[in-house]
Design a protein around this motif. Sequence first.
Motif, mmCIF file in Angstrom:
data_model
loop_
_atom_site.group_PDB
_atom_site.id
_atom_site.type_symbol
_atom_site.label_atom_id
_atom_site.label_comp_id
_atom_site.label_asym_id
_atom_site.label_seq_id
_atom_site.Cartn_x
_atom_site.Cartn_y
_atom_site.Cartn_z
ATOM 1 N N SER A 193 0.930 -1.354 -0.150
ATOM 2 C CA SER A 193 -0.051 -0.025 -0.073
ATOM 3 C C SER A 193 0.818 1.264 -0.045
ATOM 4 N N GLY A 194 0.417 2.284 -0.974
ATOM 5 C CA GLY A 194 1.360 3.430 -1.016
ATOM 6 C C GLY A 194 1.036 3.923 -2.280
ATOM 7 N N GLY A 195 1.098 5.227 -2.507
ATOM 8 C CA GLY A 195 0.916 6.041 -3.520
ATOM 9 C C GLY A 195 2.342 6.642 -3.897
ATOM 10 N N ALA A 196 2.267 7.582 -5.030
ATOM 11 C CA ALA A 196 3.564 8.383 -5.227
ATOM 12 C C ALA A 196 3.513 9.713 -4.524
ATOM 13 N N VAL B 33 -4.592 1.606 5.696
ATOM 14 C CA VAL B 33 -5.505 0.596 6.160
ATOM 15 C C VAL B 33 -7.042 0.669 5.362
ATOM 16 N N TYR B 34 -7.372 1.908 5.084
ATOM 17 C CA TYR B 34 -8.566 2.245 4.428
ATOM 18 C C TYR B 34 -8.695 1.461 3.042
ATOM 19 N N PHE B 35 -7.776 1.790 2.143
ATOM 20 C CA PHE B 35 -7.637 1.411 0.787
ATOM 21 C C PHE B 35 -7.609 -0.039 0.786
ATOM 22 N N SER B 36 -6.561 -0.441 1.529
ATOM 23 C CA SER B 36 -6.142 -1.983 1.537
ATOM 24 C C SER B 36 -7.501 -2.800 1.994
ATOM 25 N N TYR B 37 -8.317 -2.131 2.836
ATOM 26 C CA TYR B 37 -9.537 -2.890 3.485
ATOM 27 C C TYR B 37 -10.533 -2.849 2.193
ATOM 28 N N LEU B 38 -10.648 -1.782 1.283
ATOM 29 C CA LEU B 38 -11.416 -1.792 0.217
ATOM 30 C C LEU B 38 -10.946 -2.882 -0.868
ATOM 31 N N ASN C 231 -3.229 4.224 -4.060
ATOM 32 C CA ASN C 231 -3.820 5.445 -3.627
ATOM 33 C C ASN C 231 -3.559 6.032 -2.463
ATOM 34 N N ALA C 232 -3.016 5.133 -1.411
ATOM 35 C CA ALA C 232 -2.542 5.568 -0.023
ATOM 36 C C ALA C 232 -1.638 6.715 0.062
ATOM 37 N N GLU C 233 -1.916 7.800 0.914
ATOM 38 C CA GLU C 233 -0.966 8.721 1.317
ATOM 39 C C GLU C 233 -0.503 8.785 2.618
ATOM 40 N N HIS C 234 -1.077 8.289 3.492
ATOM 41 C CA HIS C 234 -0.763 8.002 4.640
ATOM 42 C C HIS C 234 -1.225 6.691 5.438
ATOM 43 N N SER C 235 -0.611 6.584 6.734
ATOM 44 C CA SER C 235 -1.185 5.328 7.494
ATOM 45 C C SER C 235 -2.653 4.845 7.270
#
Length: 138
Positions: free
Chosen positions: A86-89, A127-132, A119-123
């Motif tokens: 998980s992690g964006g640019a 969690v949120y986008f990985s849950y999705l 999509n994730a830009e912070h911790s």
Amino acid sequence: MKSSILKLKSPISVFLLLLLFLNACAFSSKRTLQLYEQAKKNGPYDAIIVPGVPHDGVSWSPTMNIRVSWANYLYKNGVTNSIIYSGGAVYTQYTEAKIMGEYGKAQGIPESAIFLDTNAEHSSENVYFSYLIAKEKG
């Protein structure tokens, strides 16, 4: 790929495993081993979330190396069935999840066991986008 790959035992178990992962360095080595043994006993987990770290485009940082290697270890030892990187640019042009996914594949994790949240830009978003993603995969 079967849609049941990421069938969650519960969203809370994924969150707790992520919390364990993020705080592992805050525990003594004895406590870390106890937590690992407990996770191993309660597993396999459907997925673990590996939060990103910026990549400079040249080499991977020690933090990224440890995170990807630890995820690989958990996968190869049957603690998890799949990995969500998980992690964006965020701070550089390089998408953290994609870079970690490539390193994971290079370490032998099959592509079918790797999922990417770009999509994730912070911790919290890790969690949120990985849950999705997990929810979408069933």
